[in-house]
Every structure is written in structure tokens, then in C-alpha cells.
Design a protein around this motif. Structure first.
Motif, PDB file in Angstrom:
ATOM      1  N   MET A 102       0.824  -1.211   0.000  1.00  0.00           N
ATOM      2  CA  MET A 102       0.000   0.000   0.000  1.00  0.00           C
ATOM      3  C   MET A 102       0.855   1.257   0.000  1.00  0.00           C
ATOM      4  SD  MET A 102      -3.130  -0.963   2.592  1.00  0.00           S
ATOM      5  CE  MET A 102      -3.374   0.783   2.903  1.00  0.00           C
ATOM      6  N   ARG A 103       0.262   2.342  -0.481  1.00  0.00           N
ATOM      7  CA  ARG A 103       0.965   3.616  -0.483  1.00  0.00           C
ATOM      8  C   ARG A 103       1.312   4.015   0.949  1.00  0.00           C
ATOM      9  NH1 ARG A 103      -3.301   8.642  -1.195  1.00  0.00           N
ATOM     10  NH2 ARG A 103      -4.795   7.961   0.381  1.00  0.00           N
ATOM     11  N   GLU A 108       5.622   0.036  -0.517  1.00  0.00           N
ATOM     12  CA  GLU A 108       4.728   0.633  -1.510  1.00  0.00           C
ATOM     13  C   GLU A 108       5.064   0.173  -2.928  1.00  0.00           C
ATOM     14  OE1 GLU A 108       3.233   5.095  -2.939  1.00  0.00           O
ATOM     15  OE2 GLU A 108       4.780   4.875  -1.398  1.00  0.00           O
ATOM     16  N   ASP A 129      -1.568   3.848  -7.343  1.00  0.00           N
ATOM     17  CA  ASP A 129      -1.084   3.242  -6.104  1.00  0.00           C
ATOM     18  C   ASP A 129      -2.108   2.227  -5.605  1.00  0.00           C
ATOM     19  OD1 ASP A 129      -3.142   4.735  -4.845  1.00  0.00           O
ATOM     20  OD2 ASP A 129      -1.788   6.391  -4.447  1.00  0.00           O
ATOM     21  N   ARG A 131      -4.372   1.014  -2.374  1.00  0.00           N
ATOM     22  CA  ARG A 131      -4.919   1.547  -1.126  1.00  0.00           C
ATOM     23  C   ARG A 131      -5.625   0.430  -0.367  1.00  0.00           C
ATOM     24  NH1 ARG A 131      -6.697   7.754  -2.786  1.00  0.00           N
ATOM     25  NH2 ARG A 131      -4.902   8.092  -4.163  1.00  0.00           N
ATOM     26  N   LYS A 132      -6.456   0.793   0.604  1.00  0.00           N
ATOM     27  CA  LYS A 132      -7.122  -0.220   1.413  1.00  0.00           C
ATOM     28  C   LYS A 132      -7.912  -1.191   0.544  1.00  0.00           C
ATOM     29  CE  LYS A 132      -7.952   2.788   5.456  1.00  0.00           C
ATOM     30  NZ  LYS A 132      -7.159   2.059   6.444  1.00  0.00           N
ATOM     31  N   ARG A 191     -10.004   1.609  -1.929  1.00  0.00           N
ATOM     32  CA  ARG A 191     -10.807   2.573  -1.187  1.00  0.00           C
ATOM     33  C   ARG A 191     -11.446   3.514  -2.195  1.00  0.00           C
ATOM     34  NH1 ARG A 191      -8.755   7.787   1.555  1.00  0.00           N
ATOM     35  NH2 ARG A 191      -9.562   8.482  -0.447  1.00  0.00           N
ATOM     36  N   GLN A 328      -3.032   9.259   5.002  1.00  0.00           N
ATOM     37  CA  GLN A 328      -2.721   7.870   4.718  1.00  0.00           C
ATOM     38  C   GLN A 328      -2.579   7.057   6.009  1.00  0.00           C
ATOM     39  OE1 GLN A 328       0.495   8.002   1.790  1.00  0.00           O
ATOM     40  NE2 GLN A 328      -0.472   9.718   0.794  1.00  0.00           N
TER      41      GLN A 328
END
Length: 423
Positions: A102-103, A108, A129, A131-132, A191, A328
Motif C-alpha cells: 500500500m501507499r 509501496e 497506487d 490503497r485499502k 478505497r 494515509q
């Protein structure tokens, strides 16, 4: 975010009140935040002959002293909400959504690798990127979470129809509060923002040519705020000052007006929200070192594909978070709680802690709750560090088998004491 970066505060106390009537649910949050300026966010500043982005982190968020204020990031409160459809969320809360790659994590995934992926890249979601996401969005066992093995879109669409996603509303001190709304999101493979239009957009800018927009000089003198004043702590008043660039007050950028040393213009103009993204109303006031934030929405909405539907006597899993001065992964998060709308929920995690893990929303009549009559829960939020779902299910974890079987909770894993847990 680095593996040595820690906030000055490891623990936040969040006072929480929850109420509902036949139509709506209301949340009220209070927490100490001694640093002013949490309503300033992501600014473009003209300095030394060029425009620069001053985003995050704000210098007050870490233990490192930094006299140069080159970060502006809004304060936020958010929560994840589930109706029991997402396996593992009742036990592990937000930790279920955080994964290697994740970012903002050291692992990452590079933008080029994301863009090359069939689902996340240019031929799919067109993201830059990771994300969740929840493990159920991935192939293989329910707990396996390799982002490279995201399920086909047809299967993801079925999960959404079945309610297998996490609702994620947010209140944002800069990007939503001036409009009287929250912003609405949901977590499945990413997300995602809910359908429609959130309360903010993004303006283009260039180091040499500057931004596309500035304030109408009749609204803000000189078309911009003064970075030097704000750096020295002279913030626009949070309740009635001008600090957010509403599109209604914006005009095309004119360098003859707004290109002066220290001129500062938001990169994120505000707009009127629409659709599912506008489900949550919200308001927040910072006064004397404390935020008081209220959020509310209809129990039943017109958007069940991205919003968890609620009903009186229903029981849900809920976990809050607070951001301050950075975004973040840099935040304070709560362990999972069971939330009953007028009923006492039963949560297995309750056997592992002396504090409450079960919340009861109070029923009220009329249009708005009388908060003086609503019970207050004081909830501990912790800085989660770099702990990810990968760590919890790894064979090297001493209780990995229990985690994979969802037979243990975060409360039990970390010895009943969020006050002492730093991931």
C-alpha cells in the motif's frame, strides 16, 4: 512514512456519542487537539520565484522539531462500518484492510507496476497506487491478500451486491466541513469514493505558470492567503474565516494579482456534493484546543451498492480513526466495537478487555438529539505503526492459525491494552 517515524502522541482518547431515530443516525465526537490550523490543507505557495505544493506532513505531528512549516494537512475523523458481511472485520477491524504494497508503507508498489496491472492499471481502474482493500477481494483462502490476485470484476460486482464491503465515511476539516458534509467511501478491492461527486475537486497547477484558479480578490484580498502569516500561526478563523477555495468564489488565476512572495492558494477547491457521496451531513468546530464534530445520515439510503444500510435494533461492527497533520497510514485507530441501535450487542472481544467493546446507540424523538442525555463512550485510539494484515497471517506470527480462523480478536492479540500497543 518511514519505519522510524512516530507521532508525539501514541494514544488519543475519542469521546463518542451515538443516537438514532426512526429515520437517521447521528454521531458526535470530541477529542483534544491543541494545535490550531488543522483546517488548512494542501496549499500551493509562491516562493523564490516558483509555485510549490505544501502538503504533508505538518511540522507539529512528529517528535522532530522543524521550524520551517512546509506541510498543511487537514484534521479528520472517520470510521469503518460493517453489517456482518465482511469476515474477519468483527475480530480485526481496520487491520483487515492494510496490506503490504500500500501507499505510504516502505513496501509501496511503484506506480509503473500498478499501472501495468490488469485490474488496477490503465486498462482497469487506472490507479497509480494500492490503497485499502479487504482480503475477500482476492483469490484463494478468505484471509489471503495478494493484491496481484484480485478477483475478476464480475466477482467483485457480486460481492458488492451481497454487501461484502466496508462503509467508510469521513469528516474532513478543510475538504468537507465548510460545505456542511462529510465525504463517503467504501472498501472492497480499493478505497473507492461513493458514486456521485464529493465535496472537493483538484485544480491543475504548474511550478512556473501557477494554479488554474485563485480567490476572487473581492473575497480574499490579493487573490490568495499569506503563507508567512499562517506559518507564524495567524490562521484564518476556523468558524468564520476564509481558508477554503469554494468554486463559487474562484476566478481564473491572474499572476498580476496573486503571484507575490508567500501567496498561498488551495490545490483542492470545494464544490457541492451529489449522489451517494453526499449521504453524510457533518459539521465540526475547533475551539480552545478541542474538536467537536457531528455526523449524520439517513438509516436507509438510495445507494445500497456502496453504503451499509441501517435499521433500528440492528447490530454492526464499527471502528473509528483520527488524522492530524498528515494522511494515509499516519493516524490513530480504534479496535473493533460492536454497535447496537437501541440494543445491547454481544461481542466476543468483550471477554478480553476491562474496557467497553460494546456500544449502544440511544434512540431519540424529534429532529436532533439532545446530546446532554446521550451516553458518552471514551474510546482509546492507538498509532498502528507499520503492522499489516500480512504480519498477522504470516506463519511466523505465533497466533497465525487463530487469525486465519478468525478465532481471536485484536483485543486479545495485544493483551487487552491498546494504551501500550504500538504496532
Amino acid at each position: 512514512m518511514t519505519d522510524t517515524w512516530l507521532p508525539k502522541e501514541k494514544l488519543k482518547q475519542l469521546d463518542t456519542q451515538i443516537a438514532f431515530n426512526a429515520d437517521r443516525i447521528h454521531f458526535r465526537f470530541r477529542w483534544d487537539q491543541p494545535h490550531a490550523g488543522g483546517w488548512i490543507h494542501d496549499m500551493l505557495v509562491y516562493r523564490d520565484g516558483e509555485w510549490r505544493q505544501f502538503a504533508n506532513p505538518s511540522p507539529w505531528v512528529t517528535a522532530d522539531d522543524n521550524p520551517e512549516h512546509t506541510g498543511f494537512y487537514e484534521d479528520r475523523v472517520s470510521f469503518l462500518l460493517d453489517d456482518g458481511s465482511v469476515k474477519g472485520f468483527e475480530e480485526f477491524g481496520g487491520w483487515l484492510t492494510v496490506h503490504g504494497g500500500m501507499r505510504s508503507l516502505p513496501s509501496e508498489v511503484p506506480e509503473a507496476e500498478v499501472q501495468a496491472h490488469e485490474h488496477f492499471g490503465a486498462t482497469g481502474l487506472d490507479k497509480t497506487d494500492i490503497r485499502k482493500y479487504i482480503p475477500q477481494a482476492c483469490e484463494d483462502e478468505w484471509w489471503e491478500n495478494d493484491w496481484r490476485k484480485i478477483k475478476p470484476q464480475q466477482e467483485l460486482d457480486k460481492l458488492k451486491r451481497d454487501g461484502v464491503f466496508l462503509d467508510l465515511p469521513m469528516w474532513r476539516a478543510h475538504r468537507s466541513n465548510p460545505k456542511g458534509y462529510g465525504t463517503d467511501h467504501h472498501v472492497l478491492d480499493f478505497r473507492h469514493s461513493d458514486q456521485g461527486q464529493n465535496t472537493y475537486t483538484t485544480q491543475e497547477w504548474d511550478p512556473e505558470d501557477g494554479p488554474d484558479l485563485m480567490w476572487d480578490p473581492t473575497v480574499v484580498d490579493g487573490g490568495a492567503l499569506d503563507y508567512h502569516e499562517i506559518r507564524d500561526g495567524d490562521f484564518p478563523d476556523q468558524q468564520d474565516g476564509t481558508y477554503a477555495l469554494d468554486l463559487e468564489d474562484a476566478v481564473p488565476f491572474d499572476p498580476d494579482v496573486a503571484e507575490w512572495e508567500g501567496a498561498m492558494i488551495p490545490r483542492r477547491p470545494l464544490c457541492d456534493p451529489e449522489g451517494s457521496a453526499a449521504d453524510w451531513k457533518a459539521t465540526g468546530v475547533w475551539d480552545d484546543g478541542e474538536w467537536v464534530v457531528e455526523m449524520w445520515r439517513d438509516l436507509q439510503t438510495a445507494h445500497p451498492l456502496d453504503t451499509t444500510q441501517l435499521e433500528p435494533s440492528g447490530v454492526y461492527t464499527w471502528t473509528p480513526a483520527i488524522h492530524h497533520g498528515a494522511g494515509q497510514r499516519w493516524h490513530w485507530v480504534g479496535y473493533p466495537y460492536k454497535l447496537g441501535l437501541g440494543v445491547e450487542p454481544d461481542y466476543a472481544g468483550d471477554q478480553y478487555t476491562a474496557g467497553t467493546t460494546e456500544l449502544v446507540a440511544t434512540e431519540f424523538t424529534g429532529d436532533t438529539p439532545d446530546w446532554s442525555r446521550i451516553k458518552t463512550y471514551t474510546l482509546p485510539l492507538v498509532f498502528p505503526g507499520l503492522l499489516t494484515w500480512d504480519n498477522l497471517v504470516a506463519k511466523s506470527h505465533p497466533r497465525a492459525n487463530e487469525v486465519r480462523d478468525a478465532a481471536v480478536t485484536m483485543w486479545e492479540l495485544y493483551e487487552n491494552a491498546p494504551e501500550s500497543f504500538i504496532g
